[in-house]
Design a protein around this motif. Structure first.
Motif, mmCIF file in Angstrom:
data_model
loop_
_atom_site.group_PDB
_atom_site.id
_atom_site.type_symbol
_atom_site.label_atom_id
_atom_site.label_comp_id
_atom_site.label_asym_id
_atom_site.label_seq_id
_atom_site.Cartn_x
_atom_site.Cartn_y
_atom_site.Cartn_z
ATOM 1 N N THR A 130 26.345 43.724 49.091
ATOM 2 C CA THR A 130 27.188 44.802 48.587
ATOM 3 C C THR A 130 28.652 44.370 48.545
ATOM 4 O OG1 THR A 130 25.671 46.478 49.458
ATOM 5 C CG2 THR A 130 27.910 47.193 48.951
ATOM 6 N N ARG A 133 29.365 42.030 45.681
ATOM 7 C CA ARG A 133 29.429 42.706 44.374
ATOM 8 C C ARG A 133 30.674 43.570 44.226
ATOM 9 N NH1 ARG A 133 23.875 43.776 45.613
ATOM 10 N NH2 ARG A 133 24.462 45.923 46.146
ATOM 11 N N LYS A 175 28.777 51.660 45.177
ATOM 12 C CA LYS A 175 28.775 51.007 43.867
ATOM 13 C C LYS A 175 30.072 50.235 43.623
ATOM 14 C CE LYS A 175 24.947 52.892 41.983
ATOM 15 N NZ LYS A 175 23.802 52.125 41.427
ATOM 16 N N SER A 176 29.948 49.062 43.030
ATOM 17 C CA SER A 176 31.116 48.308 42.592
ATOM 18 C C SER A 176 31.608 48.900 41.272
ATOM 19 C CB SER A 176 30.736 46.843 42.373
ATOM 20 O OG SER A 176 29.773 46.743 41.330
ATOM 21 N N ARG A 178 31.533 47.494 38.458
ATOM 22 C CA ARG A 178 30.505 47.181 37.463
ATOM 23 C C ARG A 178 29.334 48.157 37.583
ATOM 24 N NH1 ARG A 178 28.292 41.146 36.692
ATOM 25 N NH2 ARG A 178 30.417 40.983 35.903
ATOM 26 N N GLY A 179 28.940 48.451 38.811
ATOM 27 C CA GLY A 179 27.840 49.394 39.014
ATOM 28 C C GLY A 179 28.179 50.785 38.518
ATOM 29 N N GLU A 182 28.006 50.741 34.693
ATOM 30 C CA GLU A 182 26.625 50.757 34.196
ATOM 31 C C GLU A 182 26.002 52.134 34.342
ATOM 32 O OE1 GLU A 182 24.829 47.664 36.480
ATOM 33 O OE2 GLU A 182 25.593 46.052 35.180
ATOM 34 N N THR A 183 26.276 52.803 35.456
ATOM 35 C CA THR A 183 25.700 54.127 35.689
ATOM 36 C C THR A 183 26.247 55.165 34.725
ATOM 37 O OG1 THR A 183 25.409 53.641 38.048
ATOM 38 C CG2 THR A 183 25.378 55.968 37.399
ATOM 39 N N GLU A 188 33.776 48.425 32.311
ATOM 40 C CA GLU A 188 34.180 48.132 33.687
ATOM 41 C C GLU A 188 35.676 48.401 33.869
ATOM 42 O OE1 GLU A 188 33.790 44.493 36.967
ATOM 43 O OE2 GLU A 188 32.747 44.379 35.036
#
Length: 225
Positions: A130, A133, A175-176, A178-179, A182-183, A188
Motif C-alpha cells: 500500500t 502504491r 487508495k492511492s 491512481r486508485g 480508477e475508481t 490521476e
C-alpha cells in the motif's frame, strides 16, 4: 508504479533493533515474488548512514519498515530526517498498541502508515504494498485510539463538495491517487487535485491524518485490509 518495469519487486529496508524480528520479516518476504529486502539496520542513525551510501549509488529502497522504538536515534526522528532527505521513500511505522502517541508523531514526521508488531505476516506485506502504491495503511486496532485524540472542532464534512467526500472516503480506504482515479473514472491529475483540496479544507498535513479523521467521522468503514 515507481519502477519502469512493473514486474520489479518492491525494495524494502528493515529497521528494527531486534535481530529476530528482522530475521522473521526477512524470511517471510523472501517467500514473496513482489517484495525484496535490500537492507537492514538496528537503529535510526544506521538507517540514515545506509541511505547516504545508497543514495550515492542511486540505489534507494522504495519502502522502509521502521520500528519506532530503537536505541539512539529513534524511529520517529529517523523518519523525519529520512523524509526530508529522500521524500520519495515511503515509511511504514511498526509499533505496539500502547505506542499510539508515537504513531501520531511518526505520521506527522511523514510516515505513510503503520502496522502493529504482532500483525500477521500478510498484513505487514499489505502495508508495504500500500505504501509503495502511494496509499495509507492504517492498522485497525490503533485507528480509533488515534482518532479519539484528534481535535475535530475546526473540521466539518460540510466544507467538502460531494465529489471531495467521495475522494476522502477512498483516501480512508488506503487508495492511492491512481486508485482513486480508477475508481471514479477521472484522471490521476484530477484525483491529486481533489486530494490536495480536501487536505487544505480540513487542515491536514497528510492524507493519512485525513484518512483517520474520515474513518472516525463515518465517511468510510473502519479499515479492515
Amino acid at each position: 508504479m515507481r519502477e519502469s518495469d512493473p514486474t520489479a519487486p518492491v525494495r524494502v529496508f528493515l529497521a528494527d533493533d531486534h535481530a529476530v524480528v528482522r530475521s522473521g520479516i526477512h524470511a517471510f518476504f523472501d517467500m514473496l515474488d513482489d517484495i525484496e529486502v535490500v537492507g537492514e539496520a538496528a537503529d535510526g542513525q544506521a538507517v540514515l548512514d545506509a541511505f547516504e551510501h545508497r543514495a550515492a549509488r542511486s540505489d534507494l529502497p522504495h519502502v522502509v519498515l521502521m520500528d519506532l522504538v530503537m536505541p539512539g536515534l529513534d524511529g520517529v526522528s529517523a523518519t523525519r530526517e529520512l523524509k526530508r532527505l529522500y521524500p520519495a521513500v515511503e515509511v511504514v511505522a511498526m509499533t505496539s498498541f500502547s505506542e499510539a502517541e508515537r504513531v501520531r508523531a511518526a505520521l506527522e514526521a511523514g510516515a505513510s502508515g503503520y502496522v502493529l508488531k504482532d500483525a500477521v505476516a500478510d498484513e505487514v506485506a499489505a502495508a508495504v504494498r500500500t505504501a509503495y502504491r502511494g496509499g495509507s495503511y492504517l492498522a485497525p486496532a490503533v485507528a480509533r485510539k488515534l482518532t479519539q485524540s484528534m481535535s475535530t472542532a475546526q473540521r466539518s464534512v460540510t466544507a467538502l463538495t460531494a465529489r471531495e467526500r467521495e475522494v476522502l472516503a477512498l483516501v480512508a480506504q488506503g487508495k492511492s491517487n491512481r486508485g482513486i482515479a480508477e475508481t471514479l473514472v477521472i484522471s490521476e491529475r484530477t484525483a491529486r487535485t481533489h486530494v490536495s483540496k480536501v487536505l487544505n479544507k480540513l487542515g491536514f498535513a497528510s492524507r493519512t491524518q485525513a484518512a483517520l479523521w474520515a474513518i472516525e467521522e463515518g465517511l468510510s468503514p473502519r479499515a479492515s485490509h
